[in-house]
Design a protein around this motif. Structure first.
Motif, PDB file in Angstrom:
ATOM      1  N   PHE A   1       0.459  -1.080   0.160  1.00  0.00           N
ATOM      2  CA  PHE A   1      -0.246  -0.319   0.147  1.00  0.00           C
ATOM      3  C   PHE A   1       0.587   1.235   0.111  1.00  0.00           C
TER       4      PHE A   1
ATOM      5  N   GLU B   1      -1.913   4.299   6.466  1.00  0.00           N
ATOM      6  CA  GLU B   1      -4.080   3.378   7.116  1.00  0.00           C
ATOM      7  C   GLU B   1      -3.227   3.729   8.492  1.00  0.00           C
TER       8      GLU B   1
ATOM      9  N   ASN C   1      -9.058  -1.758   9.612  1.00  0.00           N
ATOM     10  CA  ASN C   1      -8.523  -2.953   9.597  1.00  0.00           C
ATOM     11  C   ASN C   1      -6.569  -2.139   8.499  1.00  0.00           C
ATOM     12  N   GLY C   2      -6.515  -1.312   9.683  1.00  0.00           N
ATOM     13  CA  GLY C   2      -5.180  -1.229   9.743  1.00  0.00           C
ATOM     14  C   GLY C   2      -4.142  -1.044   9.502  1.00  0.00           C
ATOM     15  N   GLU C   3      -2.436  -0.612   8.561  1.00  0.00           N
ATOM     16  CA  GLU C   3      -1.079  -1.368   8.091  1.00  0.00           C
ATOM     17  C   GLU C   3      -0.985  -2.397   9.933  1.00  0.00           C
TER      18      GLU C   3
ATOM     19  N   ASP D   1       6.685   0.938   7.101  1.00  0.00           N
ATOM     20  CA  ASP D   1       5.289   0.470   7.266  1.00  0.00           C
ATOM     21  C   ASP D   1       5.614  -0.704   6.221  1.00  0.00           C
TER      22      ASP D   1
ATOM     23  N   ARG E   1      -1.718  -6.275   6.355  1.00  0.00           N
ATOM     24  CA  ARG E   1      -3.535  -5.672   6.891  1.00  0.00           C
ATOM     25  C   ARG E   1      -3.427  -6.054   8.089  1.00  0.00           C
TER      26      ARG E   1
ATOM     27  N   ASP F   1      -6.172  -7.505   9.908  1.00  0.00           N
ATOM     28  CA  ASP F   1      -6.966  -8.326   9.550  1.00  0.00           C
ATOM     29  C   ASP F   1      -5.720  -9.639   9.019  1.00  0.00           C
ATOM     30  N   ASP F   2      -5.004  -9.328   8.408  1.00  0.00           N
ATOM     31  CA  ASP F   2      -4.294 -10.510   7.545  1.00  0.00           C
ATOM     32  C   ASP F   2      -3.314 -11.062   8.254  1.00  0.00           C
TER      33      ASP F   2
ATOM     34  N   ALA G   1      -0.612  -1.640  15.027  1.00  0.00           N
ATOM     35  CA  ALA G   1      -1.804  -2.099  14.406  1.00  0.00           C
ATOM     36  C   ALA G   1      -2.807  -0.820  14.313  1.00  0.00           C
TER      37      ALA G   1
ATOM     38  N   ASP H   1      -6.761   0.082  14.290  1.00  0.00           N
ATOM     39  CA  ASP H   1      -7.979   0.462  14.121  1.00  0.00           C
ATOM     40  C   ASP H   1      -9.636   0.642  14.831  1.00  0.00           C
TER      41      ASP H   1
END
Length: 289
Positions: A23, A27, A33-35, A60, A64, A66-67, A113, A115
């Motif tokens: 990306f 984010e 869903n931040g990085e 960075d 993500r 979620d991953d 990370a 969110d």
């Protein structure tokens, strides 16, 4: 069947990590869903914000939240980032040059990370080198979102704006919120701007535990739900000593994440030994021994 399932799950986890999307720009978590982000910092004196001897860097990691969460519990899952090359290299070298060889051991790191896009369901990932999260209420967890100021402020710096996965370096005299040791004017990123008692940063070479922290429905004074990254090797429903997945950053500039490998079950060992026995018989027949 169990062995095939485990091997399949491991393969899927490795493929997911290797193919994680890249990306441009970071984010902050405001849209969800931040990085995954690496913070590296050096405080040269007694103060993290004065004396001209402090520096921080933000990398960075291109994966993500979620991953990363999906990879939790996958035995043998691992991933590595080389900070000495590509869009990372200039920032890593600038950091080391500022610190000097004599002080490299005093560099510390954390991985986070964010969110905070949904009211009542804010969640964060963080290195916290403890086996049990100390008291942390929903109210304090919500305060973690202030770290978004730091992420947004660095988006226009270094290679963040030009490369898929960039990096930047900041000092206390740089523009507000860019320096890890003075977010929101004074508070440090080490303890999520004073919203936790845990120091999330540890010296290079330290194997840090990793945690998923999320709000617990109900009162602002409820304790958050804390889920450790790890593999439940003994199937007791708890991640304990020897079962935590670890983040480590070494002096060579390699950040690694490693989950423990599952111990083969008795039936797996039996299959392996039987296979070796058959292989031995075939070799003896062919050689006439």
């Amino acid at each position: 069947m169990k062995m095939n399932f485990k091997l399949g799950a491991l393969a899927a986890a490795i493929i997911m990590g290797a193919s994680a999307p890249a990306f441009a720009f970071m984010e902050s978590g405001a849209s969800g869903n931040g990085e995954l982000l690496l913070n590296v910092r050096y405080y040269g004196g007694t103060s993290a914000t004065s004396g001209g001897d402090d520096v921080s860097a933000l990398f960075d990691l291109g994966m993500r939240m979620d991953d990363m969460i999906a990879a939790n519990g996958q035995a043998g899952f691992s991933k590595a980032w080389d900070l000495t090359t590509g869009a990372y290299g200039a920032s890593w070298n600038q950091l080391l040059s500022f610190v000097g060889p004599a002080n490299v051991s005093r560099i510390e790191f954390s991985v986070i990370a964010l969110d905070f896009s949904t009211v009542g369901s804010k969640h964060f990932l963080s290195t916290m080198n403890v086996e049990k999260i100390p008291s942390l209420t929903n109210a304090n967890l919500r305060g973690f979102e202030k770290m978004g100021l730091y992420i947004d402020a660095n988006n226009s710096r270094g290679t963040h704006a030009t490369d898929a996965n960039g990096a930047s370096v900041a000092m206390p005299t740089d523009q507000p919120d860019t320096f890890f040791g003075a977010i929101g004017g004074s508070t440090q990123g080490d303890n999520w701007v004073a919203k936790t008692t845990v120091d999330t940063t540890q010296s290079l070479g330290t194997e840090q535990n990793f945690w998923f922290l999320t709000e617990k429905p109900g009162s602002a004074f409820n304790q958050v739900v804390s889920t450790p990254f790890g593999v439940d090797l003994n199937n007791d429903g708890v991640i304990g000593t020897g079962e935590f997945s670890k983040f480590t950053l070494n002096e060579a500039g390699v950040l690694g994440f490693t989950a423990v490998s599952a111990v083969p079950e008795a039936d797996t060992w039996a299959m392996l030994l039987a296979g070796l026995g058959m292989l031995g018989m075939m070799v003896r027949r062919r050689t006439g021994v």
